[in-house]
Scaffold this active site. Structure first.
Site, PDB file in Angstrom:
ATOM      1  N   ASP A   1      26.193  24.335   5.075  1.00  0.00           N
ATOM      2  CA  ASP A   1      27.113  24.424   5.932  1.00  0.00           C
ATOM      3  C   ASP A   1      27.300  25.501   7.660  1.00  0.00           C
ATOM      4  OD1 ASP A   1      28.652  23.227   3.789  1.00  0.00           O
ATOM      5  OD2 ASP A   1      30.393  25.105   3.124  1.00  0.00           O
TER       6      ASP A   1
ATOM      7  N   PHE B   1       1.236  -1.068  -0.006  1.00  0.00           N
ATOM      8  CA  PHE B   1       0.010   0.225  -0.062  1.00  0.00           C
ATOM      9  C   PHE B   1       1.339   1.392   0.238  1.00  0.00           C
ATOM     10  CE2 PHE B   1      -2.805  -2.951   2.050  1.00  0.00           C
ATOM     11  CZ  PHE B   1      -3.907  -3.124   1.676  1.00  0.00           C
TER      12      PHE B   1
ATOM     13  N   HIS C   1      31.544  21.512  10.035  1.00  0.00           N
ATOM     14  CA  HIS C   1      32.247  21.064   8.181  1.00  0.00           C
ATOM     15  C   HIS C   1      33.639  22.061   8.352  1.00  0.00           C
ATOM     16  CE1 HIS C   1      32.229  20.553   3.860  1.00  0.00           C
ATOM     17  NE2 HIS C   1      32.309  21.790   3.635  1.00  0.00           N
TER      18      HIS C   1
ATOM     19  N   TRP D   1       8.305   3.716  -0.960  1.00  0.00           N
ATOM     20  CA  TRP D   1       9.277   4.154  -0.265  1.00  0.00           C
ATOM     21  C   TRP D   1      10.478   4.336  -0.604  1.00  0.00           C
ATOM     22  CZ3 TRP D   1       9.018   3.238   6.002  1.00  0.00           C
ATOM     23  CH2 TRP D   1       8.675   2.320   6.032  1.00  0.00           C
ATOM     24  N   ASN D   2      11.186   5.274  -0.300  1.00  0.00           N
ATOM     25  CA  ASN D   2      12.729   4.671  -0.660  1.00  0.00           C
ATOM     26  C   ASN D   2      14.394   4.504   0.407  1.00  0.00           C
ATOM     27  OD1 ASN D   2      12.067   4.820  -3.536  1.00  0.00           O
ATOM     28  ND2 ASN D   2      11.510   6.622  -3.615  1.00  0.00           N
TER      29      ASN D   2
ATOM     30  N   HIS E   1      34.784  29.473   3.907  1.00  0.00           N
ATOM     31  CA  HIS E   1      35.172  28.239   4.527  1.00  0.00           C
ATOM     32  C   HIS E   1      35.492  28.840   5.864  1.00  0.00           C
ATOM     33  CE1 HIS E   1      33.668  25.827   1.405  1.00  0.00           C
ATOM     34  NE2 HIS E   1      32.764  25.019   2.244  1.00  0.00           N
TER      35      HIS E   1
ATOM     36  N   HIS F   1      22.850  22.922  -0.086  1.00  0.00           N
ATOM     37  CA  HIS F   1      22.885  22.662   1.247  1.00  0.00           C
ATOM     38  C   HIS F   1      23.611  23.758   2.144  1.00  0.00           C
ATOM     39  CE1 HIS F   1      27.381  22.520  -0.647  1.00  0.00           C
ATOM     40  NE2 HIS F   1      27.527  22.823   0.208  1.00  0.00           N
TER      41      HIS F   1
END
Length: 262
Positions: free
Chosen positions: A79, A62, A83, A65-66, A212, A77
């Site tokens: 940071d 029913f 990081h 999904w993965n 960064h 994304h």
């Protein structure tokens, strides 16, 4: 007007279209461009993988999904300070420890699209930022600063997006001095439309990869691979940039949104 009245007015504007929500994230999948690093110094993030668990079949009649395999810094994304080595000691420097109020803030968008089209190695300078402030108003403490280059229009092709040759990647970004200036304003973070928050040739700057190094040293945040900054005004929008609450996360793919007057 009280805070409750202001929120009610915002809710009404969202419902009636007076405020629109702009999607600043790229599609995340197997073809998402990912940064390439010299093999002698780093292991690259693996390609994004999407694996089926079930799809209305014998493994789940029913539901569909993965399960996913992806790096924290894949696609559009966030940071977090941890990081980078310069931010490793911040106790609130991971995606699960950052104060959530920092994920919603006003945003300043500096349009460098013309310069980036003419020079793929274009570097945003302090003078450029000050000229922008003279026209649009000062960058205030707690706000985001984003560099619009329209580079996101290249993300259909990893080769075009990374734009690398024998001398390295060629993508626009900030000078070290520009990042120092942005930090001095009290801005909460810096974002770009390129694969990372630094320019392509930032490895040769002082310090190496200054966006960064300096941002995360100052406990500030980064956003990379943003899209659709051409739909945002220079000032007046609100940015929503919430990473997944990954335990000790150094970053996270994010569905970055902006609220813009329509």
């Amino acid at each position: 007007m009280s805070a409750n009245e202001t929120l009610s007015q915002l809710a009404e504007l969202l419902l009636n279209g007076g405020v629109k929500v702009v999607d600043l994230a790229a599609v995340l999948g197997p073809d998402t461009p990912l940064i390439k690093l010299p093999p002698e110094i780093a292991v690259d993030t693996p390609k994004v993988e999407i694996h089926e668990i079930s799809a209305y079949n014998e493994t789940g009649p029913f539901w569909a999904w993965n399960w996913l395999k992806l790096g924290e810094h894949s696609g559009t994304h966030f940071d977090a300070p941890r990081h980078w080595i310069s931010g490793k000691d911040h106790v609130d420097g991971t995606t699960d420890t950052i104060n959530v109020k920092n994920f919603v803030a006003p945003v300043n968008v500096i349009d460098c699209s013309k310069q980036a089209a003419e020079d793929h190695d274009y570097l945003l300078s302090v003078d450029d930022i000050k000229a922008w402030e003279a026209k649009h108003g000062a960058i205030r403490a707690g706000e985001w600063v984003l560099m619009r280059t329209d580079w996101y229009k290249r993300n259909h092709s990893e080769a075009a997006f990374l734009n690398a040759n024998e001398t390295g990647p060629h993508t626009p970004g900030p000078t070290a001095e520009a990042i120092e200036y942005i930090i001095s304003t009290g801005a909460i973070g810096w974002g770009t439309e390129t694969i990372g928050t630094d320019a392509g040739l930032a490895g040769g700057m002082t310090p190496p990869f200054p966006a960064h190094c300096l941002l995360h040293q100052a406990n500030r945040y980064g956003l990379a691979s943003l899209c659709n900054l051409d739909q945002l005004p220079a000032k007046g929008a609100v940015l929503i940039a919430a990473p997944l609450k990954i335990e000790n996360g150094t970053g996270s793919p994010s569905r970055v949104l902006a609220l813009v007057a329509n």
